[in-house]
Motif scaffolding. Structure first.
Motif, short mmCIF file in Angstrom:
data_model
loop_
_atom_site.label_atom_id
_atom_site.label_comp_id
_atom_site.label_asym_id
_atom_site.label_seq_id
_atom_site.Cartn_x
_atom_site.Cartn_y
_atom_site.Cartn_z
N MET A 169 8.53 16.61 -28.13
CA MET A 169 9.71 15.78 -28.15
C MET A 169 10.18 15.52 -26.71
SD MET A 169 13.26 16.57 -30.07
CE MET A 169 14.39 15.27 -30.33
N THR A 170 10.48 14.28 -26.42
CA THR A 170 10.92 13.89 -25.09
C THR A 170 12.41 14.15 -24.92
OG1 THR A 170 9.28 12.13 -25.10
CG2 THR A 170 11.00 11.97 -23.46
N THR A 171 12.78 14.70 -23.77
CA THR A 171 14.18 14.96 -23.47
C THR A 171 14.78 13.69 -22.87
OG1 THR A 171 13.70 17.27 -23.02
CG2 THR A 171 15.77 16.41 -22.17
N GLY A 172 15.98 13.36 -23.32
CA GLY A 172 16.67 12.20 -22.80
C GLY A 172 17.28 12.48 -21.44
N PRO A 173 17.92 11.47 -20.88
CA PRO A 173 18.54 11.65 -19.57
C PRO A 173 19.65 12.71 -19.62
CG PRO A 173 19.16 9.54 -20.53
CD PRO A 173 18.13 10.14 -21.42
N ARG A 174 19.70 13.51 -18.56
CA ARG A 174 20.72 14.56 -18.46
C ARG A 174 21.85 14.02 -17.59
NH1 ARG A 174 15.55 17.24 -16.78
NH2 ARG A 174 16.13 15.85 -15.13
N VAL A 175 23.05 13.95 -18.19
CA VAL A 175 24.20 13.36 -17.52
C VAL A 175 25.33 14.38 -17.43
CG1 VAL A 175 25.90 11.49 -17.57
CG2 VAL A 175 23.57 11.08 -18.42
N LEU A 176 25.82 14.57 -16.21
CA LEU A 176 27.00 15.41 -15.98
C LEU A 176 28.21 14.48 -15.92
CD1 LEU A 176 28.39 18.09 -15.31
CD2 LEU A 176 27.77 17.72 -12.92
N LEU A 177 29.17 14.72 -16.79
CA LEU A 177 30.36 13.88 -16.92
C LEU A 177 31.60 14.67 -16.54
CD1 LEU A 177 31.90 11.36 -17.93
CD2 LEU A 177 31.61 12.26 -20.26
N LEU A 226 21.97 11.82 -13.73
CA LEU A 226 23.12 10.99 -13.37
C LEU A 226 24.38 11.84 -13.41
CD1 LEU A 226 24.42 8.13 -12.90
CD2 LEU A 226 24.60 7.98 -15.40
N LEU A 227 25.29 11.57 -12.45
CA LEU A 227 26.61 12.17 -12.46
C LEU A 227 27.61 11.04 -12.69
CD1 LEU A 227 26.36 14.40 -9.25
CD2 LEU A 227 25.65 14.98 -11.59
N VAL A 228 28.52 11.22 -13.63
CA VAL A 228 29.60 10.27 -13.86
C VAL A 228 30.88 10.99 -13.51
CG1 VAL A 228 30.79 8.80 -15.53
CG2 VAL A 228 28.30 9.12 -15.72
N LEU A 229 31.57 10.50 -12.47
CA LEU A 229 32.74 11.20 -11.94
C LEU A 229 33.98 10.32 -12.03
CD1 LEU A 229 31.07 12.59 -8.68
CD2 LEU A 229 31.18 13.67 -10.95
N ASP A 230 35.06 10.88 -12.55
CA ASP A 230 36.33 10.18 -12.67
C ASP A 230 37.06 10.18 -11.33
OD1 ASP A 230 38.78 9.12 -13.37
OD2 ASP A 230 39.23 10.62 -14.91
N GLY A 231 37.15 9.01 -10.73
CA GLY A 231 37.82 8.88 -9.45
C GLY A 231 39.31 9.14 -9.51
N GLU A 232 39.87 9.17 -10.71
CA GLU A 232 41.31 9.37 -10.89
C GLU A 232 41.66 10.76 -11.39
OE1 GLU A 232 43.27 6.94 -9.68
OE2 GLU A 232 41.29 6.18 -9.16
N ALA A 233 40.70 11.67 -11.38
CA ALA A 233 40.97 13.04 -11.82
C ALA A 233 41.99 13.68 -10.88
CB ALA A 233 39.69 13.86 -11.85
N ASP A 234 42.90 14.46 -11.45
CA ASP A 234 43.91 15.15 -10.65
C ASP A 234 43.28 16.28 -9.85
OD1 ASP A 234 46.03 13.58 -11.46
OD2 ASP A 234 46.60 14.90 -13.11
N LYS A 235 43.90 16.64 -8.77
CA LYS A 235 43.51 17.71 -7.85
C LYS A 235 42.27 17.37 -7.06
CE LYS A 235 45.81 21.34 -10.40
NZ LYS A 235 45.71 22.60 -11.07
N ALA A 236 41.18 17.04 -7.70
CA ALA A 236 39.95 16.68 -6.99
C ALA A 236 39.36 15.45 -7.65
CB ALA A 236 38.96 17.84 -7.04
N GLY A 237 39.60 14.30 -7.04
CA GLY A 237 39.10 13.05 -7.59
C GLY A 237 37.60 12.91 -7.44
N GLY A 238 37.04 12.07 -8.26
CA GLY A 238 35.60 11.88 -8.28
C GLY A 238 35.02 11.27 -7.03
#
Length: 130
Positions: A1-9, A57-69
Motif C-alpha cells: 500500500m502506498t503512503t500518501g503525502p505527509r502534511v504537518l498542519l 509539506l508544512l501548512v502554517l497559520d500566519g495568524e497563530a497567536d504567540k508564534a505566527g506561521g
C-alpha cells in the motif's frame, strides 16, 4: 500500500485546522492515497516534529497567536536540513510580501476558500524538490 503525502498542519485555532483538512479532503485526487495529517497547536510542537520526522509539506497559520506561521516558516527554512515546502495562511492578500520574506513556497489568504486551499496544497506538493 502506498503512503500518501505527509502534511504537518499548524494553527493554534482548531477551527482553522479543521477548515484546511476539510478543504483538502482525504486525498488529493480520486484514486490517490490518503493524506497523512499531523496537527500541531504550538510552535514548539512544530519545531520538534519538523526536526524529528519527514514531512512532504508544512501548512502554517500566519495568524497563530504567540508564534505566527511566517516567523516559524523562516526559522524552519533556516534550521531544518532539506526543509519541506511550506504553505503559509495569511490574514489578507496584502500579506503576501511578508510571506515571501518568511521563505514560504506558497501563500493562501483569508477567507480560506476550499478550492484555493486544495489547489495550493496539491500544487505545492507537485513542485519538484529544489
Amino acid at each position: 500500500m502506498t503512503t500518501g503525502p505527509r502534511v504537518l498542519l499548524y494553527s493554534d485555532d482548531r477551527s482553522v485546522r479543521d477548515q484546511v483538512r476539510l478543504a483538502v479532503g482525504p486525498r488529493l485526487r480520486a484514486g490517490a492515497p490518503d493524506v497523512v495529517w499531523t496537527e500541531a497547536a504550538t510552535a514548539a510542537a512544530v519545531v520538534d516534529a519538523a526536526h524529528a520526522r519527514r514531512f512532504d509539506l508544512l501548512v502554517l497559520d500566519g495568524e497563530a497567536d504567540k508564534a505566527g506561521g511566517m516567523g516559524l516558516c523562516r526559522q524552519l527554512k533556516n534550521e531544518v536540513y532539506d526543509c519541506p515546502p511550506v504553505l503559509v495562511l495569511t490574514a489578507r492578500p496584502d500579506d503576501a510580501w511578508l510571506a515571501s520574506w518568511s521563505l514560504a513556497d506558497a501563500v493562501v489568504s483569508r477567507p480560506l476558500d476550499a478550492l484555493v486551499v486544495q489547489r495550493a496544497v496539491a500544487d505545492t506538493l507537485a513542485q519538484p524538490a529544489v
